[in-house]
Write a protein that holds these residues in place. Structure first.
Motif, PDB file in Angstrom:
ATOM      1  N   VAL A 160       3.894   1.548  -1.185  1.00 49.71           N
ATOM      2  CA  VAL A 160       4.499   1.699  -2.515  1.00 49.71           C
ATOM      3  C   VAL A 160       3.483   2.262  -3.495  1.00 49.71           C
ATOM      4  O   VAL A 160       3.747   3.233  -4.224  1.00 49.71           O
ATOM      5  CB  VAL A 160       5.050   0.342  -3.008  1.00 49.71           C
ATOM      6  CG1 VAL A 160       5.434   0.437  -4.473  1.00 49.71           C
ATOM      7  CG2 VAL A 160       6.248  -0.073  -2.188  1.00 49.71           C
ATOM      8  N   ILE A 161       2.262   1.682  -3.494  1.00 50.15           N
ATOM      9  CA  ILE A 161       1.250   2.170  -4.437  1.00 50.15           C
ATOM     10  C   ILE A 161       0.932   3.625  -4.148  1.00 50.15           C
ATOM     11  O   ILE A 161       0.809   4.444  -5.058  1.00 50.15           O
ATOM     12  CB  ILE A 161      -0.028   1.300  -4.364  1.00 50.15           C
ATOM     13  CG1 ILE A 161       0.262  -0.093  -4.897  1.00 50.15           C
ATOM     14  CG2 ILE A 161      -1.138   1.923  -5.186  1.00 50.15           C
ATOM     15  CD1 ILE A 161      -0.921  -1.013  -4.843  1.00 50.15           C
ATOM     16  N   TYR A 162       0.834   3.960  -2.841  1.00 53.72           N
ATOM     17  CA  TYR A 162       0.495   5.346  -2.503  1.00 53.72           C
ATOM     18  C   TYR A 162       1.549   6.297  -3.040  1.00 53.72           C
ATOM     19  O   TYR A 162       1.221   7.324  -3.644  1.00 53.72           O
ATOM     20  CB  TYR A 162       0.355   5.517  -0.986  1.00 53.72           C
ATOM     21  CG  TYR A 162       0.166   6.953  -0.611  1.00 53.72           C
ATOM     22  CD1 TYR A 162      -1.043   7.593  -0.875  1.00 53.72           C
ATOM     23  CD2 TYR A 162       1.195   7.694  -0.062  1.00 53.72           C
ATOM     24  CE1 TYR A 162      -1.211   8.929  -0.577  1.00 53.72           C
ATOM     25  CE2 TYR A 162       1.039   9.031   0.235  1.00 53.72           C
ATOM     26  CZ  TYR A 162      -0.166   9.644  -0.019  1.00 53.72           C
ATOM     27  OH  TYR A 162      -0.335  10.971   0.260  1.00 53.72           O
ATOM     28  N   VAL A 214       3.738   5.766  -5.472  1.00 54.99           N
ATOM     29  CA  VAL A 214       3.724   5.794  -6.940  1.00 54.99           C
ATOM     30  C   VAL A 214       2.596   6.689  -7.439  1.00 54.99           C
ATOM     31  O   VAL A 214       2.777   7.521  -8.335  1.00 54.99           O
ATOM     32  CB  VAL A 214       3.575   4.361  -7.497  1.00 54.99           C
ATOM     33  CG1 VAL A 214       3.241   4.401  -8.978  1.00 54.99           C
ATOM     34  CG2 VAL A 214       4.850   3.584  -7.282  1.00 54.99           C
ATOM     35  N   LEU A 266       0.832  -1.206   0.000  1.00 57.41           N
ATOM     36  CA  LEU A 266       0.000   0.000   0.000  1.00 57.41           C
ATOM     37  C   LEU A 266       0.865   1.254   0.000  1.00 57.41           C
ATOM     38  O   LEU A 266       0.570   2.225  -0.718  1.00 57.41           O
ATOM     39  CB  LEU A 266      -0.929  -0.003   1.220  1.00 57.41           C
ATOM     40  CG  LEU A 266      -2.061  -1.012   1.171  1.00 57.41           C
ATOM     41  CD1 LEU A 266      -2.895  -0.938   2.435  1.00 57.41           C
ATOM     42  CD2 LEU A 266      -2.948  -0.785  -0.043  1.00 57.41           C
TER      43      LEU A 266
END
Lengths: 74, 249, 178
Positions: free
Chosen positions: C40-42, C44, C38
């Motif tokens: 990392v996705i946030y 990115v 989460l």
């Protein structure tokens, strides 16, 4: 013997999913009836429709979960 | 995962085996072990990057197919956040977009045969659901102070009824994260288990065609459910966020 | 069936039977990796993807607005050009009309003068001719009178009478009038 009772319980809990299907159908059907009466207002209410379906379905999922627990975890 | 097809005589159903967490390089599953969970979460990250970053790298004014998808998703979630929470909810848009993209990608990756569905695990969805719940509660008290408690005190109801309603509101408030997370995990788990059960029926040659048609039909339903559950999780997050931003409405 | 499954599960995985979702041994692992995912996705999304898409959408909006403004501009220009053209056309038409009118007037004046002159000439000629005709006519009358007198005198003489010149002249004049 206990395992068999658990299976019977799982079957009974499974009924809940079918009843939840009634609920979801009720929500969607009423939405459709309302949407056909006033199609211009329907587009703005799809979010409400999905929230309603989600709540109705969640309870069915709970009973399904109970069935799974009885089958595999008891 | 799929080794149950032949296990002696009779039907053998193992619908739950697909959810087993396994260490990829052997050894016990500890906190930092690289497992199939790690693999499929990483693939979800790659899918998000592929969908939103790689497609928009050319920054075309007239979008191609990939960029159109990225813009469509952006616009979809942005409009959802704006519609439900209002203008002051826009600053939480990146968090909600993160949730939506993660759940969507994880759900769809879980539909690949032989894959592992990370969102079918209650541990995963509970982190998401309770994360939203704690964030929203903290935000509600931080923004509104004690006025946030007005959410549990419906002033529009007659006075004698209010304590009863307050108890109901309180219970429903604390059930939110549970239903929020179990809805997602339950939907994913149920769909995949049903797929496995239908696949198990294919062991009997007589009903195998019916079972395969059933698998196809359920698979189509699961594609729909994957997208709808991502949408529902996101929009419920928006609704909870709206409660935190505007407890009186 | 359940006993079968459970037994098989126990043998296969060595883990407690049933739902892997409820196996608390896995929780720490799943939660750890999920939180990393989460985060990392946030990052990115918030650092790369969302600003970029927002920029693309804003740029497109700007381009569309600019294009619409440019189109409005061009339309206004085209309208101005059309108006100028219409005006030039009207002017030219008016000028042409004026020139035609002037020319017509000049020609008319010349024509009038010429016609007047011609009329005068014709009138003079006609008067002259009339005079000449009157002279001729007068001449002819006199001649006729002369001839008639002579003829009457001769006839009277032939008939043996003495011609009274005065009476013959009177008679002839009388006849000529009658």
């Amino acid at each position: 013997m206990e395992g068999e009772l658990a299976h019977i319980g799982a079957g009974l809990a499974g009924l809940g999913t079918g009843l939840a299907a009634l609920g979801v159908g009720n929500v969607a059907g009423n939405f459709l009836a309302g949407a056909l009466r006033n199609p211009s207002a329907a587009a703005g209410q799809t979010a409400t429709l999905f929230i309603g379906i989600a709540f109705a379905e969640a309870l069915g999922i709970f009973s399904f979960l109970v069935a799974l627990l009885l089958m595999f975890a008891v | 995962m799929a080794d149950e097809a032949k296990s002696g005589g009779g039907l053998s159903f193992k619908p739950m085996d697909q959810f087993e967490v396994k260490s990829l390089f052997g050894g016990e599953v500890g906190m930092f072990t690289i497992t199939n969970v790690t693999l499929w979460l990483a693939l979800a990250v790659l899918a998000v990057i592929g969908l939103l970053v790689l497609t928009t790298s050319k920054r075309e004014t007239v979008p191609g197919r990939g960029q159109s998808i990225a813009e469509l998703m952006y616009g979809f979630v942005y409009k959802m956040v704006e519609d439900v929470t209002g203008k002051d909810g826009i600053k939480y848009f990146p968090y909600i977009m993160t949730l939506f993209m993660f759940i969507l990608c994880a759900n769809f990756l879980g539909l690949i045969p032989m894959s592992f569905t990370t969102t079918s695990h209650i541990a995963v969805t509970a982190v998401l659901g309770f994360g939203v719940f704690i964030a929203v509660t903290v935000l509600g008290f931080a923004l509104n102070g004690a006025a946030f408690l007005g959410l549990f005190w419906p002033t529009s109801a007659p006075l004698p009824l209010r304590p009863v309603l307050a108890v109901i509101e309180l219970i429903s408030y604390f059930v939110r994260p549970v239903s929020h997370s179990i809805r997602l995990a339950g939907n994913m788990m149920a769909g995949h288990a049903v797929l496995k059960v239908f696949a198990g029926f294919a062991q009997v040659a007589a009903i195998a065609p019916v079972a395969i048609v059933g698998v196809m039909a359920i698979y189509g339903l699961e594609v729909l459910v994957s997208a709808i559950q991502a949408y529902v999780f996101t929009i419920l997050t928006c609704v909870y966020l709206k409660d935190a931003l505007h407890p009186h409405h | 069936m359940a006993e079968n499954t459970n037994a098989a599960g126990e043998v296969a995985a060595g883990a407690p039977p049933g739902m892997p979702q409820l196996n608390t041994d896995y929780f720490a692992n799943q939660i750890f990796w999920l939180i990393i995912t989460l985060v990392v996705i946030y990052f990115v999304l918030s650092r790369v993807a969302l600003p970029r898409i927002a920029a693309i959408l804003a740029e497109r909006q700007g381009t569309i607005t600019n294009d619409i403004a440019a189109a409005e501009d061009l339309k206004a220009k085209a309208e101005a050009a059309e108006a100028a053209y219409e005006k030039a056309l009207a002017d030219a038409r008016a000028e042409a009309q004026r020139i035609a009118g002037e020319t017509k007037a000049a020609i008319q004046a010349d024509l009038d003068v010429a016609i007047e002159k011609a009329d005068a000439e014709i009138a003079a000629k006609a008067a002259e001719s009339e005079k000449a005709i009157a002279e001729i006519r007068a001449g002819a009358q006199d001649a006729v009178k002369e001839v008639a007198k002579d003829a009457a005198q001769d006839i009277v003489a032939l008939m043996g009478g003495k011609a009274d010149a005065k009476a013959i002249t009177a008679a002839v004049n009388d006849r000529m009038k009658g």
